[in-house]
Design a protein around this motif. Structure first.
Motif, mmCIF file in Angstrom:
data_model
loop_
_atom_site.group_PDB
_atom_site.id
_atom_site.type_symbol
_atom_site.label_atom_id
_atom_site.label_comp_id
_atom_site.label_asym_id
_atom_site.label_seq_id
_atom_site.Cartn_x
_atom_site.Cartn_y
_atom_site.Cartn_z
ATOM 1 N N THR A 345 -44.793 -26.338 -114.049
ATOM 2 C CA THR A 345 -43.876 -27.263 -114.704
ATOM 3 C C THR A 345 -44.615 -28.584 -114.880
ATOM 4 O O THR A 345 -45.261 -29.063 -113.950
ATOM 5 N N LEU A 359 -43.652 -24.863 -118.502
ATOM 6 C CA LEU A 359 -42.358 -25.489 -118.746
ATOM 7 C C LEU A 359 -42.566 -26.998 -118.801
ATOM 8 O O LEU A 359 -42.947 -27.618 -117.816
ATOM 9 N N VAL A 361 -41.085 -30.627 -119.076
ATOM 10 C CA VAL A 361 -39.811 -31.280 -118.773
ATOM 11 C C VAL A 361 -39.895 -32.763 -119.112
ATOM 12 O O VAL A 361 -40.950 -33.276 -119.478
ATOM 13 N N ALA A 367 -40.507 -32.336 -112.837
ATOM 14 C CA ALA A 367 -41.748 -31.572 -112.650
ATOM 15 C C ALA A 367 -41.992 -31.287 -111.174
ATOM 16 O O ALA A 367 -42.538 -30.237 -110.807
#
Length: 436
Positions: A345, A359, A361, A367
């Motif tokens: 993330t 991903l 964010v 994160a």
């Protein structure tokens, strides 16, 4: 000198900055691109490149009538005094520079250039390209000039308007000086030379910087093994005027739109002459090794196995102050983590679009949520100002790997986390205030 009529072909970082800055110097500039949507947006003053001061310069040029944007180079060059080629020259097959975009433009404009016009390569091109363009043009009345750019993303406008030097080269007498005179109001030193020398200057400069970065990353690794501190070592080095302070910051490796392709291109050019540039080859290999060392540090931080580990990344752009992901070392590290099965993330202040396997964010705190380790990969100043107590509460693990040596270790430690930089003593224990 009098104002010139200039056409800039290409509106990327180099082209748009070149066009807007030349217009600000009093020249009349037409910027050309093949993307009709992009031309429309720029004509309306909408600049999508994250570059401080650039949007303001574009707006000023549009309002003052010194800057315009069009589609189609052939028509635009008909009354030009100079045509600047600012098109991509990416890494091609085998690592050599791909000159197809340059050649396509030259072929397109060859029959439309007015007599005594100058064609100027601003893009980074291999030695010999100026003569290659002259042959493609097939016109003795057109001078071809090399005028390499030395713009850093994030400071491109300042670099253009406050340059260390202006480098111009041509094999046509007088042409190089005429182009150098376009920049006269900047008051910068000018290096006026032959075409081959001007072309080589850009590669020589970029590759030297790449080798310097690889060197300091190697010294940082030695610091960790000897128990030395890279910040003290580079401070001691930087006071030496022969070395200087710039490009002595260790990190996750060098990248971006220039250094990887330029080092590879110069290596291929060297090989074509029968010269094995082993020093440059070693710098490239060291850069790849640095990424592997970063991956190994992250693996150790999560217990040795990256599979299913949750990693929070701070930064994806190749450097702070830009949204450019081209050959970003941060993105390279993220890709390897994903390949090893990690759950990644990431947060970057300038990057919102999703990346393969990552991903993305909208905050550093998201994160860090549930992360076994948090890794700083881009040197955004805002990461220093994070609430690290809140970050610690969000995380599952307790390790912060700071690959840019950006954070204050005491701030991270005081939040109950461990901190590890690059080439610095590892700080793993929380600072406990002494109560008297």
């Amino acid at each position: 000198m009098n104002a010139a009529r200039i056409v800039v072909v290409g509106t990327g970082y180099v082209g748009l900055t070149t066009g807007a800055c030349l217009a600000s110097l009093g020249h009349t500039v037409t910027c050309v691109d093949v993307d009709t949507v992009k031309v429309a947006r720029l004509s309306a003053g909408r600049v999508d490149i994250l570059e401080p001061g650039l949007a303001e310069l574009v707006a000023r040029g549009l309002t003052g009538g010194t800057l315009s944007f069009v589609v189609g180079a052939a028509e635009a060059v008909r009354d030009a005094d100079a045509v600047f080629l600012c098109v991509p020259t990416p890494m091609g097959a085998g690592g050599a520079a791909d000159l197809r975009a340059v050649e396509d433009v030259v072929t397109e404009i060859a029959d439309h250039l007015p007599p005594d016009c100058a064609v100027v390569t601003k893009s980074t091109v291999p030695v010999g390209t100026t003569r290659r363009i002259s042959a493609l043009l097939g016109r003795s009345d057109i001078a071809v000039v090399s005028n390499p750019e030395f713009l850093r993303e994030g400071t491109a406008v300042d670099d253009f308007l406050g340059p260390d030097r202006i480098v111009v080269g041509s094999d046509t007498p007088g042409a190089a000086q005429w182009i150098a005179d376009l920049y006269a109001s900047l008051g910068a030193p000018s290096v006026v030379t032959d075409a081959a020398s001007a072309e080589l200057v850009k590669y020589a400069a970029n590759c030297f910087l790449a080798m310097k970065l690889s060197y300091v990353n190697s010294i940082a690794e030695l610091c960790e093994r000897f128990g030395a501190d890279i910040e003290s070592v580079t401070e001691g080095m930087g006071h030496d005027r022969r070395i200087g302070r710039s490009f002595l910051k260790p990190g996750p490796g060098w990248g971006g739109s220039c250094l990887p392709k330029d080092t590879s291109a110069l290596l291929r050019m060297s090989e074509s002459t029968g010269f094995g540039f082993e020093l440059l080859d070693a710098a490239i290999a060291e850069n790849l090794a640095q990424r592997e060392r970063i991956i190994a540090k992250i693996a150790r931080a999560v217990g040795g196995n990256l599979a299913d580990a949750r990693i929070g990344l701070l930064g994806l752009a190749f450097k702070a102050g830009t949204n450019d992901l081209r050959d970003s070392p941060a993105l390279g590290v993220a890709s390897v983590l994903c390949a090893h099965g990690a759950e990644v993330t990431a947060y970057d202040p300038a990057v919102a679009e999703e990346q393969p396997g990552i991903l993305v964010v909208d905050s550093a705190y998201r994160a860090a949520k549930g992360a076994d380790a948090v890794v700083v990969l881009t040197e955004w100043p805002e990461f220093r100002r994070l609430d690290w107590h809140y970050m610690a509460e969000s995380m599952h693990g307790d390790t912060v790997l700071d690959t840019r040596n950006l954070l204050d270790p005491d701030t991270v430690l005081d939040a109950g986390l461990s901190w590890q930089g690059i080439g610095r003593p590892r700080a793993v224990e929380r600072v406990t205030p002494i109560v008297s």
